[in-house]
Enzyme design. Structure first.
Site, PDB file in Angstrom:
ATOM      1  CE1 TYR A  44      -3.281  -2.810   0.068  1.00 57.86           C
ATOM      2  CE2 TYR A  44      -3.812  -2.254   2.328  1.00 57.86           C
ATOM      3  CZ  TYR A  44      -4.030  -3.008   1.197  1.00 57.86           C
ATOM      4  OH  TYR A  44      -5.017  -3.986   1.211  1.00 57.86           O
ATOM      5  CD  GLN A  90      -7.879  -8.366   3.695  1.00 59.78           C
ATOM      6  OE1 GLN A  90      -7.690  -7.381   3.005  1.00 59.78           O
ATOM      7  NE2 GLN A  90      -7.224  -8.581   4.816  1.00 59.78           N
ATOM      8  CD  GLN A 123     -15.404   9.055   4.729  1.00 60.99           C
ATOM      9  OE1 GLN A 123     -14.384   8.372   4.786  1.00 60.99           O
ATOM     10  NE2 GLN A 123     -15.760   9.692   3.627  1.00 60.99           N
TER      11      GLN A 123
HETATM   12  N1  LIG Z   1      -6.919  -7.970   0.218  1.00 62.49           N
HETATM   13  C1  LIG Z   1      -7.126  -7.173  -0.783  1.00 62.49           C
HETATM   14  O1  LIG Z   1      -6.801  -7.474  -1.937  1.00 62.49           O
HETATM   15  C2  LIG Z   1      -7.757  -5.836  -0.517  1.00 62.49           C
HETATM   16  C3  LIG Z   1      -8.180  -5.011  -1.583  1.00 62.49           C
HETATM   17  C4  LIG Z   1      -8.774  -3.800  -1.279  1.00 62.49           C
HETATM   18  C5  LIG Z   1      -8.950  -3.417   0.048  1.00 62.49           C
HETATM   19  N2  LIG Z   1      -8.505  -4.222   1.062  1.00 62.49           N
HETATM   20  C6  LIG Z   1      -8.648  -3.839   2.496  1.00 62.49           C
HETATM   21  O2  LIG Z   1      -9.961  -3.392   2.735  1.00 62.49           O
HETATM   22  C7  LIG Z   1      -9.904  -2.081   3.283  1.00 62.49           C
HETATM   23  C8  LIG Z   1     -11.141  -1.324   2.955  1.00 62.49           C
HETATM   24  O3  LIG Z   1     -11.293  -1.174   1.541  1.00 62.49           O
HETATM   25  P1  LIG Z   1     -12.074   0.084   0.991  1.00 62.49           P
HETATM   26  O4  LIG Z   1     -11.376   1.321   1.456  1.00 62.49           O
HETATM   27  O5  LIG Z   1     -12.292  -0.098  -0.457  1.00 62.49           O
HETATM   28  O6  LIG Z   1     -13.466  -0.067   1.823  1.00 62.49           O
HETATM   29  P2  LIG Z   1     -14.876   0.604   1.771  1.00 62.49           P
HETATM   30  O7  LIG Z   1     -15.267   0.742   3.207  1.00 62.49           O
HETATM   31  O8  LIG Z   1     -15.778  -0.142   0.862  1.00 62.49           O
HETATM   32  O9  LIG Z   1     -14.667   2.069   1.128  1.00 62.49           O
HETATM   33  C9  LIG Z   1     -14.032   3.066   1.890  1.00 62.49           C
HETATM   34  C10 LIG Z   1     -14.164   4.425   1.228  1.00 62.49           C
HETATM   35  O10 LIG Z   1     -15.540   4.807   1.102  1.00 62.49           O
HETATM   36  C11 LIG Z   1     -15.709   6.181   1.459  1.00 62.49           C
HETATM   37  N3  LIG Z   1     -16.515   6.235   2.688  1.00 62.49           N
HETATM   38  C12 LIG Z   1     -16.270   5.562   3.848  1.00 62.49           C
HETATM   39  N4  LIG Z   1     -17.204   5.855   4.764  1.00 62.49           N
HETATM   40  C13 LIG Z   1     -18.063   6.713   4.185  1.00 62.49           C
HETATM   41  C14 LIG Z   1     -19.232   7.356   4.655  1.00 62.49           C
HETATM   42  N5  LIG Z   1     -19.683   7.154   5.897  1.00 62.49           N
HETATM   43  N6  LIG Z   1     -19.890   8.186   3.798  1.00 62.49           N
HETATM   44  C15 LIG Z   1     -19.424   8.379   2.540  1.00 62.49           C
HETATM   45  N7  LIG Z   1     -18.301   7.808   2.044  1.00 62.49           N
HETATM   46  C16 LIG Z   1     -17.627   6.959   2.872  1.00 62.49           C
HETATM   47  C17 LIG Z   1     -14.305   6.728   1.704  1.00 62.49           C
HETATM   48  O11 LIG Z   1     -13.753   7.208   0.472  1.00 62.49           O
HETATM   49  P3  LIG Z   1     -13.787   8.773   0.033  1.00 62.49           P
HETATM   50  O12 LIG Z   1     -14.144   9.592   1.227  1.00 62.49           O
HETATM   51  O13 LIG Z   1     -12.425   9.025  -0.482  1.00 62.49           O
HETATM   52  O14 LIG Z   1     -14.826   8.801  -1.055  1.00 62.49           O
HETATM   53  C18 LIG Z   1     -13.536   5.488   2.112  1.00 62.49           C
HETATM   54  O15 LIG Z   1     -12.139   5.590   1.926  1.00 62.49           O
HETATM   55  C19 LIG Z   1      -8.599  -1.516   2.726  1.00 62.49           C
HETATM   56  O16 LIG Z   1      -8.095  -0.421   3.446  1.00 62.49           O
HETATM   57  C20 LIG Z   1      -7.693  -2.716   2.853  1.00 62.49           C
HETATM   58  O17 LIG Z   1      -7.275  -2.864   4.196  1.00 62.49           O
HETATM   59  C21 LIG Z   1      -7.933  -5.417   0.779  1.00 62.49           C
END
Ligand SMILES: NC(=O)c1ccc[n+]([C@@H]2O[C@H](COP(=O)([O-])OP(=O)(O)OC[C@H]3O[C@@H](n4cnc5c(N)ncnc54)[C@H](OP(=O)(O)O)[C@@H]3O)[C@@H](O)[C@H]2O)c1
Length: 332
Positions: free
Chosen positions: A54, A176, A290
Site C-alpha cells: 500500500y 480476505q 466516516q
Molecule cells: N486484500 C485485498 O486485496 C484488498 C483489496 C482492497 C482493500 N482491502 C482492504 O480493505 C480495506 C477497505 O477497503 P475500501 O477502502 O475499499 O473499503 P470501503 O469501506 O468499501 O470504502 C471506503 C471508502 O468509502 C468512502 N466512505 C467511507 N465511509 C463513508 C461514509 N460514511 N460516507 C461516505 N463515504 C464513505 C471513503 O472514500 P472517500 O471519502 O475518499 O470517497 C472510504 O475511503 C482496505 O483499506 C484494505 O485494508 C484489501
C-alpha cells in the site's frame, strides 16, 4: 463495538476493522490518516489491516506512527505480502526469499515485533505452495506473526494450503476477499470450504469503495474529494461500480435504510456482517466522521424482509461468479 472469533481460532477481532489502502500515504495527508486511526480507536476498533504494497510501503509507516504508544496487546495488526514492493524480480510473490525479507520490512515500518496475522495477498502460481507455506510456518515459529491468512484464494487453493498448514503446525485462520451487496462471488465455494476448514472471512470494500454510501448520484459528477476524484489511484479502482445502473439501484436503498434507522454506509456494512462466516468487515475512511458513522453498523441485525428487498433491487446486477476469485496467472 462487537467482537468475533477469527475463524475457528481463539483470536478475537473487532467486527469492524480499519484498513488503510489508497488513503494512508497517498490520498489523504498524514494528519487526516492519524485522525481516522484515532477515531477508530475511540470507537472501539482494535483490528487494523494494511499491506507492504500500500502506497509503496508508506501506508505501513503511517499506520505504525499513528498506533505508536498504544498498548500492543490491545491491538490486532494485520499485514500482507505478494504484490511488488521494489523493482527486483524477487521483490514480489510468495517465494521464501521475499516472504522473509518482506516480514522484516513490515515489522520495521509498523514499529512492532510481530503482526497478529500475516496474509498472502494473492496466490503465487510461480512458487511451489510447499515453499510458501514452509516460509509462513517459519515466520510464525520465529514469533514474527501469530496467525496466517490468505487473500482472494479459491476454495481449492485454500484447501491445499490448509492441508499443508496442518502438517506444518501453523494456524491458517482466515481469507480476505472482496464482499459486498454488489460482489458476492465467495458465497458458493469459498465460504462453504472456509466453514468446513475453520477459516473466517475478513472482507474488504464492504461499501464497494463508497459506491454503496449513496453519495455518488447517477448522471452527476462525483463529489469533490471522494475516491472517484483521486486520479492517482482510487478513481480507477472504484470506476467499475459507478455506472448509472448501479447508482440508480443504490438510490433505491435510501428509504430502506431510513426505515431501518440506519445510514446507507451502516446498511452496507451491516449487510456483510449478517453472514456468520464473516469475522470482520474492513472499512476504509478518508475522514474521521466516516469512521464514527460506519462503526454503528456493529451488532446490527437486518430482518429477513429487508434482506429480501435488497436482493430484489440488486439481483440482476450482483456479481456471483465464483471464477472471479482469482490471482494473476504470473507474478506481477
Ligand atoms: N486484500 C485485498 O486485496 C484488498 C483489496 C482492497 C482493500 N482491502 C482492504 O480493505 C480495506 C477497505 O477497503 P475500501 O477502502 O475499499 O473499503 P470501503 O469501506 O468499501 O470504502 C471506503 C471508502 O468509502 C468512502 N466512505 C467511507 N465511509 C463513508 C461514509 N460514511 N460516507 C461516505 N463515504 C464513505 C471513503 O472514500 P472517500 O471519502 O475518499 O470517497 C472510504 O475511503 C482496505 O483499506 C484494505 O485494508 C484489501
Amino acid at each position: 463495538m462487537e467482537f468475533r472469533h477469527l475463524g475457528r481460532s481463539g483470536l478475537m477481532v473487532s467486527e469492524i476493522s480499519y484498513g488503510n489502502w489508497i488513503t494512508h500515504g497517498s490520498q489523504v495527508e498524514e494528519d487526516a490518516a492519524t485522525a481516522c486511526v484515532r477515531a477508530a480507536l475511540e470507537t472501539g476498533i482494535t483490528t487494523f489491516d494494511t499491506a507492504d504494497v500500500y502506497a509503496n510501503t508508506k501506508a505501513e509507516e503511517v499506520l505504525g506512527r499513528a498506533l505508536r504508544g498504544e498498548r500492543r496487546e490491545g491491538l490486532e495488526i494485520f499485514t500482507k505480502v505478494y504484490w511488488p514492493t521494489g523493482p527486483g524480480r524477487n521483490d514480489r510473490g510468495l517465494s521464501r526469499k521475499h516472504i522473509m525479507e518482506s516480514i522484516n520490512g513490515s515489522l520495521r515500518r509498523l514499529q512492532t515485533d510481530y503482526v497478529d496475522l500475516y496474509q498472502a495477498h494473492r496466490y503465487d502460481h510461480s512458487t511451489p505452495l510447499e515453499e510458501t507455506m514452509e516460509a509462513f510456518a517459519d515466520v510464525v515459529h520465529s514469533g514474527k506473526a501469530h496467525y496466517i491468512g490468505v487473500s482472494e484464494w479459491t476454495a481449492s487453493e485454500i484447501r491445499q494450503a490448509h492441508r499443508l498448514a496442518r502438517e506444518l503446525r501453523v494456524p491458517l485462520v482466515s481469507n480476505q476477499p472482496q464482499y459486498s451487496i454488489l460482489w458476492r462471488v465467495i458465497e458458493t465455494e469459498v465460504i462453504p470450504t472456509s466453514e468446513e476448514l475453520g477459516l473466517g472471512q475478513i472482507v474488504w470494500s464492504p461499501m464497494a469503495q463508497g459506491a454503496l454510501s449513496g453519495k455518488y448520484l447517477p448522471g452527476q459528477p462525483p463529489p469533490a474529494g471522494s475516491r472517484a476524484t483521486d486520479e492517482k489511484s482510487g478513481a480507477s479502482f472504484i470506476a467499475k461500480f459507478l455506472t448509472d445502473d448501479v447508482l440508480t439501484r443504490v438510490q433505491q436503498l435510501k428509504p430502506l435504510a431510513e426505515q431501518a434507522g440506519l445510514t446507507m454506509p451502516q446498511l452496507a456494512i451491516a449487510w456483510v456482517l449478517q453472514n456468520p462466516n464473516v469475522s470482520s468487515a474492513i472499512i476504509g475512511a478518508s475522514r474521521p466522521e466516516q469512521v464514527h458513522d460506519n462503526v454503528k453498523a456493529a451488532g446490527v441485525q437486518l430482518d429477513a424482509g429487508l434482506l429480501k428487498a435488497i436482493d430484489d433491487i440488486f439481483d440482476p446486477i450482483v456479481e456471483r461468479d465464483a471464477a472471479k476469485t482469482q490471482s494473476p496467472p504470473q507474478r506481477p
